[in-house]
Design a protein around this motif. Structure first.
Motif, PDB file in Angstrom:
ATOM      1  N   GLN A 137      -0.666 -25.137   5.823  1.00 17.26           N
ATOM      2  CA  GLN A 137       0.651 -24.507   5.620  1.00 17.26           C
ATOM      3  C   GLN A 137       1.198 -24.823   4.241  1.00 17.26           C
ATOM      4  OE1 GLN A 137       3.543 -25.451   8.548  1.00 17.26           O
ATOM      5  NE2 GLN A 137       2.364 -24.643  10.236  1.00 17.26           N
ATOM      6  N   LEU A 138       1.137 -26.122   3.861  1.00 18.15           N
ATOM      7  CA  LEU A 138       1.728 -26.522   2.582  1.00 18.15           C
ATOM      8  C   LEU A 138       0.968 -25.925   1.414  1.00 18.15           C
ATOM      9  CD1 LEU A 138       2.705 -30.234   3.193  1.00 18.15           C
ATOM     10  CD2 LEU A 138       4.195 -28.292   2.860  1.00 18.15           C
ATOM     11  N   ILE A 139      -0.387 -25.983   1.486  1.00 17.18           N
ATOM     12  CA  ILE A 139      -1.189 -25.510   0.362  1.00 17.18           C
ATOM     13  C   ILE A 139      -1.019 -24.002   0.179  1.00 17.18           C
ATOM     14  CG2 ILE A 139      -3.530 -25.227  -0.486  1.00 17.18           C
ATOM     15  CD1 ILE A 139      -2.574 -28.011  -0.746  1.00 17.18           C
ATOM     16  N   ILE A 140      -1.038 -23.262   1.301  1.00 17.52           N
ATOM     17  CA  ILE A 140      -0.896 -21.805   1.175  1.00 17.52           C
ATOM     18  C   ILE A 140       0.517 -21.454   0.715  1.00 17.52           C
ATOM     19  CG2 ILE A 140      -0.839 -19.671   2.504  1.00 17.52           C
ATOM     20  CD1 ILE A 140      -3.298 -20.525   3.911  1.00 17.52           C
ATOM     21  N   GLY A 141       1.526 -22.205   1.213  1.00 13.69           N
ATOM     22  CA  GLY A 141       2.891 -21.970   0.752  1.00 13.69           C
ATOM     23  C   GLY A 141       3.045 -22.224  -0.723  1.00 13.69           C
ATOM     24  N   LEU A 142       2.326 -23.259  -1.218  1.00 17.90           N
ATOM     25  CA  LEU A 142       2.393 -23.580  -2.649  1.00 17.90           C
ATOM     26  C   LEU A 142       1.715 -22.498  -3.479  1.00 17.90           C
ATOM     27  CD1 LEU A 142       3.315 -26.151  -4.299  1.00 17.90           C
ATOM     28  CD2 LEU A 142       0.910 -26.723  -4.391  1.00 17.90           C
ATOM     29  N   LEU A 143       0.565 -22.004  -2.985  1.00 17.53           N
ATOM     30  CA  LEU A 143      -0.229 -21.047  -3.764  1.00 17.53           C
ATOM     31  C   LEU A 143       0.313 -19.630  -3.691  1.00 17.53           C
ATOM     32  CD1 LEU A 143      -3.911 -22.105  -3.077  1.00 17.53           C
ATOM     33  CD2 LEU A 143      -2.598 -22.419  -5.146  1.00 17.53           C
ATOM     34  N   TYR A 144       1.173 -19.351  -2.686  1.00 21.72           N
ATOM     35  CA  TYR A 144       1.578 -17.976  -2.419  1.00 21.72           C
ATOM     36  C   TYR A 144       2.154 -17.244  -3.637  1.00 21.72           C
ATOM     37  CZ  TYR A 144       2.525 -14.468   1.129  1.00 21.72           C
ATOM     38  OH  TYR A 144       2.496 -13.341   1.898  1.00 21.72           O
ATOM     39  N   PRO A 145       3.180 -17.808  -4.329  1.00 20.59           N
ATOM     40  CA  PRO A 145       3.723 -17.097  -5.498  1.00 20.59           C
ATOM     41  C   PRO A 145       2.712 -16.934  -6.618  1.00 20.59           C
ATOM     42  CG  PRO A 145       4.717 -19.244  -5.292  1.00 20.59           C
ATOM     43  CD  PRO A 145       3.952 -19.025  -4.055  1.00 20.59           C
ATOM     44  N   PHE A 146       1.823 -17.935  -6.773  1.00 15.11           N
ATOM     45  CA  PHE A 146       0.835 -17.834  -7.844  1.00 15.11           C
ATOM     46  C   PHE A 146      -0.186 -16.743  -7.553  1.00 15.11           C
ATOM     47  CE2 PHE A 146       2.391 -22.186  -8.219  1.00 15.11           C
ATOM     48  CZ  PHE A 146       2.793 -22.159  -9.532  1.00 15.11           C
ATOM     49  N   MET A 147      -0.520 -16.575  -6.262  1.00 12.07           N
ATOM     50  CA  MET A 147      -1.441 -15.506  -5.893  1.00 12.07           C
ATOM     51  C   MET A 147      -0.819 -14.147  -6.196  1.00 12.07           C
ATOM     52  SD  MET A 147      -2.660 -17.249  -2.397  1.00 12.07           S
ATOM     53  CE  MET A 147      -3.400 -15.927  -1.513  1.00 12.07           C
ATOM     54  N   LEU A 148       0.485 -14.028  -5.878  1.00  9.98           N
ATOM     55  CA  LEU A 148       1.200 -12.775  -6.162  1.00  9.98           C
ATOM     56  C   LEU A 148       1.191 -12.480  -7.663  1.00  9.98           C
ATOM     57  CD1 LEU A 148       2.881 -10.780  -4.449  1.00  9.98           C
ATOM     58  CD2 LEU A 148       4.892 -12.035  -5.123  1.00  9.98           C
TER      59      LEU A 148
END
Lengths: 139, 176
Positions: free
Chosen positions: A14-25
């Motif tokens: 959860q934390l890692i995907i939440g952290l990466l989410y804006p960068f992926m966008l």
């Protein structure tokens, strides 16, 4: 620490995907918009944007996204992919104003990227929430 | 030279993915193989293909496999040490990982392609049995391990049957 619901994924994911989410966008749109100068383009950037839908499902598996509306958006962009070249390329607008050619390419990349993102996203969400009985979708 | 090394490494990761016991680990090996493939495309001067491979192979498909894995039932095994699990140290975990009973249980689930996660719990047996999160609780004693479960599912019946068939098995089965 918050108590984990049984259907939820582990806290690490959860934390890692939440952290990466804006960068992926950001990276997805970066690849789409710079597709004409650097490697990449509509399809590759669209795949990265589609990853966002899957990432959201992995962390938060709730069927609250309207996949029918997403499908409508996807079909709309498919029409745009056909209409924009017909209007701009075949009528000779792009060849008459060569200064605007990068803009035309950027628009096409953007349209293809959003189309691919929504298309793969709809496919993935229907795969994920498909319960098997009595449900069909129009294509 | 680098290309050959990348190709060999891709083969190694593909074999690891096939022979891995845990599905989650196999997915990560596949993602590694895909990433190496992307590097290979870059070395062969195909950057467009490299980005597509990296985005789809190690991004989209990996997450898709993880999403599919959520559909798969994961059995949670809780392991308690001899003295109620009061001392939870690395040496104890290494000792328990090597024990015959735990390897038997893992092999049993792996042969049926079920995902298993093992938790070492510093709790007493009563609190562990009261917790619904554990499908199977293993308690260590002098002769091996005792397996407690209240799961009536087919796979647990099969495990019980296996324990009864092997007379001198290090695992004894108790239903509560």
């Amino acid at each position: 620490m918050a108590e984990l619901h049984p259907t939820e994924e582990s806290l690490v994911l959860q934390l890692i995907i939440g952290l990466l989410y804006p960068f992926m966008l950001l990276y997805g749109f970066h690849i789409i918009l710079n597709g004409q100068f650097t490697p990449g383009g509509g399809f590759q950037g669209g795949c990265i944007l589609a990853t966002l839908f899957v990432a959201r499902y992995v962390v938060f598996p709730v069927d609250d996204m309207d996949s029918e509306r997403m499908h409508i958006i996807e079909r709309l962009f498919l029409v745009l992919i056909l209409v924009i070249p017909v209007l701009l390329l075949f009528t000779g607008v792009v060849s008459r104003y060569p200064a605007y050619r990068p803009l035309y390419l950027m628009i096409m990349d953007l349209v293809i990227g959003v189309e691919v993102a929504f298309g793969l996203g709809v496919a993935v969400l229907r795969f994920a929430f498909f319960q098997g009985v009595g449900q069909t979708w129009r294509l | 030279m680098i290309e050959a090394a990348l190709l060999v490494l891709m083969g190694v990761f593909a074999l690891l993915a096939i022979h891995s016991q845990l599905l989650r680990r196999a997915i990560l090996y596949l993602a590694m193989m895909s990433l190496l493939g992307a590097f290979l495309y870059l070395r062969y001067a195909a950057p467009e293909l490299a980005i597509a491979e990296a985005a789809i192979g190690s991004g989209l498909v990996t997450l898709l496999y993880l999403a599919a894995l959520k559909r798969n039932r994961v059995y949670t095994i809780g392991v308690i040490g001899k003295d109620g699990g009061n001392r939870l140290q690395d040496s104890y975990i290494r000792h328990a990982e090597r024990s015959r009973a735990l390897r038997e249980v893992r092999g049993f689930f792996a042969a049926r392609e079920f995902e298993v996660q093992t938790v070492f719990i510093p709790e007493s047996l009563e609190t562990a049995l009261a917790n619904d999160a554990y499908d199977l609780v293993l308690q260590e004693d002098d002769e091996g391990m005792i397996a407690y479960t209240d799961d009536e599912s087919y796979i647990m019946l099969e495990l019980e049957l296996m324990c009864q068939m092997h007379g001198a098995s290090s695992l004894r089965f108790v239903r509560h």
